[in-house]
Structures are given as structure tokens and as C-alpha cells.
Design a protein around this motif. Sequence first.
Motif, PDB file in Angstrom:
ATOM      1  N   SER A 175       0.817  -1.223   0.000  1.00 64.77           N
ATOM      2  CA  SER A 175       0.000   0.000   0.000  1.00 64.77           C
ATOM      3  C   SER A 175       0.849   1.271   0.000  1.00 64.77           C
ATOM      4  N   LYS A 176       2.109   1.170   0.445  1.00 63.05           N
ATOM      5  CA  LYS A 176       2.953   2.361   0.565  1.00 63.05           C
ATOM      6  C   LYS A 176       4.002   2.486  -0.534  1.00 63.05           C
TER       7      LYS A 176
ATOM      8  N   SER B 133       6.124   3.277  -3.571  1.00 62.17           N
ATOM      9  CA  SER B 133       5.988   4.346  -4.569  1.00 62.17           C
ATOM     10  C   SER B 133       5.953   3.800  -5.997  1.00 62.17           C
TER      11      SER B 133
ATOM     12  N   LYS C 247       2.541   2.510  -6.601  1.00 59.59           N
ATOM     13  CA  LYS C 247       1.613   3.641  -6.741  1.00 59.59           C
ATOM     14  C   LYS C 247       1.728   4.261  -8.132  1.00 59.59           C
ATOM     15  N   SER C 248       2.948   4.307  -8.646  1.00 56.03           N
ATOM     16  CA  SER C 248       3.169   4.862  -9.984  1.00 56.03           C
ATOM     17  C   SER C 248       2.449   4.026 -11.045  1.00 56.03           C
TER      18      SER C 248
ATOM     19  N   GLU D  44      -0.148   2.137 -10.501  1.00 54.91           N
ATOM     20  CA  GLU D  44      -1.591   2.350 -10.289  1.00 54.91           C
ATOM     21  C   GLU D  44      -2.055   3.628 -10.979  1.00 54.91           C
ATOM     22  N   LYS D  45      -1.220   4.669 -10.948  1.00 54.47           N
ATOM     23  CA  LYS D  45      -1.563   5.912 -11.652  1.00 54.47           C
ATOM     24  C   LYS D  45      -1.576   5.668 -13.168  1.00 54.47           C
TER      25      LYS D  45
END
Length: 394
Positions: free
Chosen positions: A29-30, A32, A35-36, A38-39
Motif C-alpha cells: 500500500s505504501k 511508490s 503507486k506509480s 496504479e496511476k
Amino acid sequence: MKKTLFLIGLFIINLSANSINNLVNSAISKNSELKSIEKSIKIANENISLATKYQNPSLSLGIADIHTNSDYDKRDLEAMQTQFIGITQVIPITDKLDINQSIQITNKTILSLKLEDKKLLLKSKIYELVYKIAILKEKRAFIQKQKQNLQRLVTLQNTKYQTSKVDINSIFDTKIGIKNFDVALNNLDTNIKTLKLNLEKITYTSTNDIDINTDIKRKILHFNFDEHPRIKILNQNLKLNKQQEAYEEASKTSDIKLNATYYSRNEFEDYVNISVAIPLSIYDRENIKVRKAQFAYLKTKDDLENERQNLKIDSKILQQELNNSYKNYEIIEKDIMKLQKNIEKTLSINNNFKDVASKIIKNLNKTINLKISALNEKTRYFTTLSKAIYYGGN
């Protein structure tokens, strides 16, 4: 009572599993990089919505035949003097917008699979670091125990020295051994701290102790490579190549540009002009693009077969390394048990201590070397097991 103990043991095992699972979930979940991706998936969703949209029309406004003499502001001198407004719209004739949408959907699927692949890699690395920390702690506990044995030996030596049953060299060797243990313990503490920092680096979480079972047992790994993200990505790439080929085929029929312009004239009749522009496919560009897509499909097929072969061989290597570490560990542990019993027995002897002091140190050194070798094999075993997590081994 046995049932109660069983339930307590089961609770402890589940607590251990939840601890490492919570760490993995928190890291996912944390992270990066994840997260990239996911974007990027969100961007892919927008590309899907955009794929079937027509190009924006072009609006044209103008004034024709402006005189350069003193009558430049007169708009009724001749029929060609006009003001106009026009709209130009590109209209696709084939179904390539729908094909483009399917391409964007496939691109999104590939991104989702890449996300799953990165999650597996992250999980595998977390398990590897947690196992290494746990085994280093086992090494530390073992070294600490052997240091205590040497300290017991020092106590005995000091007692026997006054009765001349031990020589000064033996006492000196024992004290040097204790100092060496202190250095080893300090190095282990540093290594543990470093591994914990590496773990914090990828989990974004500072951890003290994570319970994890490090009991070695014979294990047969089972893999289902067709479900691995790397194989699924290549299958999606095959689909993408076919979609790209269909898109290039559809592009052979060019889009048309439809233009409608309204002309307004003073003192003369207004009129409308409608025109159509069609690009001509005369330089074989479209056919070349189709062939490129076809070759890309064949290349991806080869890549897929190569990936399957690599995963198959990698799985055999993992199983072989796992078996080897397990066997080596079992062999070494049996020898350690024998030496450890000899040390304990020798330490309890009070008579002829002068003769057994060197024997204790010798057996102790052998035990330490063997135990370190055993724990190294244990580290290799669980490193292999951690790698198997990425490959889907269970």
C-alpha cells in the motif's frame, strides 16, 4: 489440556503469519513504484474513454478579397468579397476507433499484470529479508551460548590454576576465544541492523521483531506458470499484436475530412461550399505497418516460448537448491549434536582438567564452524523458498 495447547500453538502460528502478511500488505500500500503503476492504470482508463472520441472539429473564420486601396473597408464592390465561417470534421470510415479502444483495454490489462508482478517481487524480497534477520538472530543466540560455555571454562580454569591442573596458555587461549566471540556478536548485531534498514527501505516501516517459522523440512515446490504474470503479460502482448494488425488493416482506408463553409456577401447572394478531402494511400506505408504488426506477433510467440522454458528451468533449479540445502543442513546438525554433547560432558569433568581444557576449545571451535555452516545452509534454504514465492511456488 492437549486441545488447549494445540489451540494456543495454532494461535501463535496464525499470529506469526499475520505479522508477516500485515507487513507485506502495508508495504504494497505504501510502495511508490506500485503507486506509480496504479496511476498509469488510471491513465489507461482515460485512454479507453478517449479511444472512441472523434477528433475535435476545426472552426475557420475569415474575410476574402480585402482591397489594398482606399476602399479596403467596402464589402460590396464585387461578388468575390465575402465573410465566411466554416467547420472541418475528420470522419473515420472503418471501425478503427473500436479497434483502438480494444487496444487500450489490452494495454490496461498489461499494466495490471505488471502491477501483480511487482507485488510478487516485493513480497518475495520482504520474506527473504525477514528470514535472513531471523537466522542471523539464531546465529547470535548460538554464539552467545558458546561464549557462556567459554566463560564457564574460565571459571573452572581459575579454580584449577591454583592446583596446577591447568596452564597459563590454556587460560590465555580461552580469554582470546571470548574476545573473538565479542567481535562476532558485534558483527552480527551490525548485520541485523543493516538488514532491518533494508527491510524498512522497501516496506516504509520500521520493525523490531517479526515472528516467522524457520524450521526446515523437506518441501516439494509446485508451480503453475500459466498463471504467472510474466506469462499472462506475453499472452496479452500476443492479443495486442493482433489488435494492432487489425488497426493497421483498417487504417488502409483513410479517414475523410468533411468541410462545410458558409459565405456571406453584401449586395450579393450568400452561398455554402461543401468539400471532402481523402488522403491517398499510394506509398505503401499502411502495408508496411501491417507487416510490422505481423512480425511483432511472431516475435512475441518466440518470447512466450522462451519465457515458459526459462520459468521451467528456474523452477527445477529452485527445487534442486532447496533439496541441497535441506540435506546439507540435516547432515551438519547431526555432527553438531554429537560435538555439543561432548562439550557439555567435558565441562562437567573435574578430574584431569589440565588434559581436557584444550579438547573443550577444540570441540567448541568445531561446533561453531559446523553450526555456522548449518545456519548458512538454512539461509540458502529460506532464500530459495522466498524466491519461489515470486515464481508462485507453494
